[in-house]
Design a protein around this motif. Structure first.
Motif, short mmCIF file in Angstrom:
data_model
loop_
_atom_site.label_atom_id
_atom_site.label_comp_id
_atom_site.label_asym_id
_atom_site.label_seq_id
_atom_site.Cartn_x
_atom_site.Cartn_y
_atom_site.Cartn_z
N SER A 64 79.51 43.26 58.18
CA SER A 64 78.67 44.17 58.95
C SER A 64 79.20 44.44 60.35
CB SER A 64 77.24 43.65 59.02
OG SER A 64 77.19 42.40 59.69
N GLU A 65 80.05 43.57 60.88
CA GLU A 65 80.58 43.77 62.23
C GLU A 65 82.01 44.32 62.23
OE1 GLU A 65 78.24 40.22 64.63
OE2 GLU A 65 80.15 39.76 63.66
N TRP A 66 82.58 44.49 61.05
CA TRP A 66 84.01 44.80 60.97
C TRP A 66 84.35 46.17 61.55
CZ3 TRP A 66 87.75 41.35 59.63
CH2 TRP A 66 89.06 41.85 59.53
N LEU A 67 83.53 47.16 61.29
CA LEU A 67 83.84 48.51 61.77
C LEU A 67 83.84 48.55 63.30
CD1 LEU A 67 84.49 51.45 61.26
CD2 LEU A 67 82.04 51.91 60.96
N GLN A 101 93.97 54.76 60.27
CA GLN A 101 93.45 55.26 59.00
C GLN A 101 93.48 54.17 57.92
OE1 GLN A 101 96.05 58.58 58.38
NE2 GLN A 101 94.94 59.94 59.76
N MET A 102 94.55 53.40 57.91
CA MET A 102 94.67 52.32 56.92
C MET A 102 93.56 51.29 57.12
SD MET A 102 98.05 50.01 56.14
CE MET A 102 98.03 48.73 54.90
N ARG A 128 86.42 50.66 54.20
CA ARG A 128 85.58 51.48 53.32
C ARG A 128 85.70 51.02 51.87
NH1 ARG A 128 86.73 57.80 53.18
NH2 ARG A 128 88.59 57.01 52.14
N ASP A 129 86.92 50.68 51.43
CA ASP A 129 87.11 50.20 50.06
C ASP A 129 86.32 48.91 49.81
OD1 ASP A 129 88.78 52.30 49.53
OD2 ASP A 129 90.63 51.15 49.78
N THR A 138 75.96 52.53 53.64
CA THR A 138 76.11 54.00 53.54
C THR A 138 76.41 54.62 54.90
OG1 THR A 138 74.61 54.07 51.64
CG2 THR A 138 74.97 56.13 52.86
N LYS A 139 75.73 54.18 55.94
CA LYS A 139 75.94 54.76 57.27
C LYS A 139 77.35 54.46 57.79
CE LYS A 139 71.15 54.96 58.84
NZ LYS A 139 70.17 54.51 59.88
N ASP A 140 77.87 53.27 57.48
CA ASP A 140 79.24 52.95 57.89
C ASP A 140 80.24 53.86 57.19
OD1 ASP A 140 78.53 51.00 59.65
OD2 ASP A 140 79.49 49.34 58.61
N ILE A 141 80.00 54.13 55.91
CA ILE A 141 80.91 55.02 55.17
C ILE A 141 80.89 56.42 55.77
CG2 ILE A 141 81.31 56.13 52.93
CD1 ILE A 141 80.33 53.52 51.62
#
Length: 289
Positions: free
Chosen positions: A237-240, A259-260, A266-267, A276-279
């Motif tokens: 949950s904190e990664w992004l 991008q990678m 995302r994967d 969903t919101k992170d995606i």
């Protein structure tokens, strides 16, 4: 040479309700070949089992300092350990992990002989609840086949772009206390709780060179009661936020790497409805590049 001629290393244990594995962890510190180590244990336990177990150690080993918290501090317990440390160098040790007896000596070798080192890590051997060796998980595979000194951002970029903490758990890494300017787990003004180790590593890696040692210098215990097993997908949950903050700090300095990193994350999360919101956020960032 007297032990005082070696820089003091503080091994910090934020303990919680695991007296049996904590005893194994402490013994692995006392067995170190490096001569100048202090042990700081801050106990967040909900019962007195750890405190009772510690009695015999405190009578025999003056290098051990033990503190029982009056209330549960959670991430604050990590900060308390750090603040109480007198050493020039710091190595956290989880109360269910174990050190190889050469760990501190092998890592200090690089600090004492190389300049501008801000983090030393190594391969970590995975073990089960009984302490038996088990095959590595994806994140713990050996990164290189020879010891390597590299720019810190290279190691950070590898971890971020693969959405994997290949650097290691808190047990794995040795660092200089003065290099961690903010509290443990802070990065770019935010306290990370679930990814406090990665946040600390990025803060350190932005300052200098990293060392990766191929020998297994610590043992990472995998068992049903550890945080990684109970938190599940929430660990991501904190990664992004970490990826975005790292980009601003000079990591992922090419659009390709950024991008990678975003696509790797995302994967990992796309099968979880909670993300969903992170995606959507990632897709927006990718479109803007």
């Amino acid at each position: 040479m007297s032990k005082e001629s070696f820089p003091l290393v503080s091994v910090l244990i934020p303990a919680y309700n695991r007296p049996d594995t904590l005893q194994v962890a402490i013994d692995s510190i006392l067995d170190q070949t490096y001569p100048n180590i202090e042990i700081i244990i801050c106990d967040d336990s909900s019962d007195n089992r750890v405190e009772e177990m510690m009695d015999s150690y405190l009578h025999r080993f003056p290098q051990i300092r033990y503190f029982k918290n009056e209330e549960n501090l959670f991430i604050g317990n990590w900060h308390k350990c750090f603040d109480l440390a007198s050493g020039e160098y710091i190595n956290y040790l989880m109360d269910d992990d174990v050190f190889h007896k050469e760990k501190i000596a092998s890592m200090m070798f690089y600090y004492l002989r190389f300049a501008n080192i801000s983090l030393v890590t190594s391969y970590r051997q995975t073990i089960n609840a009984q302490g038996e060796h088990i095959p590595p998980i994806y994140a713990t595979r050996r990164l290189y086949h020879e010891d390597r000194v590299m720019d810190g951002k290279i190691l950070g970029n590898y971890a971020l772009s693969h959405c994997l903490n290949v650097i290691g758990e808190p047990t794995t890494v040795l660092f200089r206390k003065s290099d961690l300017v903010d509290r443990y787990g802070f990065y770019q003004g935010k306290q990370y709780v679930l990814l406090n180790d990665m946040a600390a590593w990025l803060s350190l890696l932005s300052k200098g060179r990293a060392v990766y040692i191929t020998d297994a210098l610590s043992y990472f215990r995998i068992h049903p009661n550890q945080n990684n097993e109970t938190l599940g997908a929430n660990l991501f949950s904190e990664w992004l936020d970490l990826v975005i903050a790292a980009r601003k700090d000079g990591f992922l300095d090419s659009d390709h790497l950024y991008q990678m990193a975003l696509r790797s994350y995302r994967d990992r999360i796309q099968r979880y409805p909670a993300f969903t919101k992170d995606i959507e956020r990632i897709d927006g960032i990718l479109l803007s590049l």
